[in-house]
Each structure stands twice: as structure tokens, then as C-alpha cells.
Design an enzyme around this catalytic site. Sequence first.
Site, mmCIF file in Angstrom:
data_model
loop_
_atom_site.group_PDB
_atom_site.id
_atom_site.type_symbol
_atom_site.label_atom_id
_atom_site.label_comp_id
_atom_site.label_asym_id
_atom_site.label_seq_id
_atom_site.Cartn_x
_atom_site.Cartn_y
_atom_site.Cartn_z
ATOM 1 N N HIS A 88 43.835 -19.962 -8.327
ATOM 2 C CA HIS A 88 42.837 -19.476 -9.289
ATOM 3 C C HIS A 88 42.866 -17.950 -9.329
ATOM 4 C CE1 HIS A 88 39.089 -18.640 -11.334
ATOM 5 N NE2 HIS A 88 39.137 -19.896 -11.768
ATOM 6 N N GLU A 157 44.744 -20.471 -17.444
ATOM 7 C CA GLU A 157 43.471 -19.764 -17.559
ATOM 8 C C GLU A 157 43.741 -18.273 -17.719
ATOM 9 O OE1 GLU A 157 39.988 -22.062 -15.596
ATOM 10 O OE2 GLU A 157 40.935 -20.833 -14.071
HETATM 11 P P1 13P Z 1 34.509 -19.810 -17.326
HETATM 12 O O1 13P Z 1 34.463 -21.159 -17.955
HETATM 13 O O2 13P Z 1 33.190 -19.360 -16.773
HETATM 14 O O3 13P Z 1 35.153 -18.789 -18.234
HETATM 15 O O4 13P Z 1 35.460 -19.911 -16.038
HETATM 16 C C1 13P Z 1 36.689 -20.556 -16.165
HETATM 17 C C2 13P Z 1 37.263 -20.770 -14.828
HETATM 18 O O5 13P Z 1 37.596 -19.829 -14.118
HETATM 19 C C3 13P Z 1 37.397 -22.156 -14.345
HETATM 20 O O6 13P Z 1 38.192 -22.226 -13.205
#
Ligand code: 13P
Length: 239
Positions: A88, A157
Site C-alpha cells: 500500500h 491505487e
Molecule cells: P480512499 O478511498 O480514502 O481514497 O483510500 C483508498 C485507499 O487507500 C484504499 O486502500
Amino acid sequence: MIICANFKANKTRQETQAYMAVVESFVGANDISDTIMVFPPFTALEHLSRNVLIGVQNAYPAKNGAYTGEIALEQLEEFGIKTILIGHSERRHILGETQEVIAEKFRFFSTHGFAIVYCVGEPLEVRQAGTEALMNYIEAQCIGIDLEYKDLILAYEPVWAIGTGLTPSMEDIRELHTALRAKTTAPILYGGSVKVDNAAQIMAIENVDGILVGSAALSANDFCTMIADASQLNTKTGE
Ligand code: 13P
């Protein structure tokens, strides 16, 4: 579809129990066949059989040992946890995890048969530098990672979309997921400012196999709405 809630360092044990009661009963009552995963903080782990998978946001790649502040395989086994988030961006950028450390975690937990949600994603300056820079960046985040691991779920992400309310355009998500699809047969999730308002639209994009949601998933009702959106899409596509 795979619908995941990452709590990060939010919610107490008690709040998590109340949340799970809502989500579990929604999933049961609506006969949801999609995979639902929740990643609560360590303090909220429990050993219960569920129709929602519980995973951890991190763990140290060892059975046990002198790793102050970490938890390892032995502590996860106590709660029957077999699902983990690795790579992450908050762990990469805030906690300073290098690709080497991340690859070691991947090796360890894949050897132990964990389902791994492996996160990749670029900061804004890389996105602004163009497609080649973007793909090179993501390529580097895949060094040491077995993209054909059988229990891999890849999550794209973009760092600049996390917690900001910003998302790439639907076309940009489609292009990136298509490029990732060429690298792996694993399901590919999108994460970064997924909300009730955009979840269905994002899940409908080609090569998006689910969502990884942070802040918007902290509301059990909103998370259930996104689960319902996913199951609507299945009905449409006949999955
Ligand atoms: P948000 O949905 O708060 O943007 O965060 C995404 C995230 O990091 C999920 O792992």
C-alpha cells in the site's frame, strides 16, 4: 467482483464489531456472491467464521520473533487470517517500505498460501510525466512480485487519488487496467477516492474487477451500497 474496505488506522474494536454486524447481515440477506473483504486494524481481529473475509493491512514476514511493534504469522494464525494487503502506498511513502521489503513480504506470505491484495500506483509527478514514465514506475513496483501467484489480487491505487476526492478519468482507469491486464491474469481492483457516487461507474469499466475503498467504506451503509452496486453489475453482465 471483489469489494474491499481498508480501514487504515480507523475504528475501534467495538466500532468494527458494529460495522461487521451490518455488513455481514447485508451480505447474508442479499445472497451476495461477490467476494467482500474488510481490512480492520489489528486490535479488531477476531476468530469468527464469516461470509466476509477479514484481512490484515500489514504483517512482518516471519513466523514470530524479535520484531518490536510488528505482528507476524503466528498472531495471524490465531485468528485464522489468510488475507493480507501488501505494498500500500501509505506503507511505501509514510512508513518507508522499500520494494525489497515489500517483495520479501510477498514471498513470505505467498509461500504460506495467503490471498494477497498487492497495491501499485504512481504519485502525481509521475502521472504528469506521461504514459511511459507511469508504466516504468509501476513496472518497478512489480520487481520481485510473482504476478501469476494464484491468490494474487492486484490493486491499482494512484497515490494522488487516495483520500483526495480526485480520481483519474474513466478512460485513464480503463487504459491503465488494460495495460495491467497484459501483465497478469489476477483480478485487478481500482482504489483511490472511490465513493458511493462513482463506484458503479468505476466497476463497470473494462478490466476493473472490483474496488479497494478507504474513507468512503468507513460507513457500513455506504459500503453496503457499493456491494449492492457490484451485484447489480453482475446481473447485467450475467456473471
Ligand atoms: P480512499 O478511498 O480514502 O481514497 O483510500 C483508498 C485507499 O487507500 C484504499 O486502500
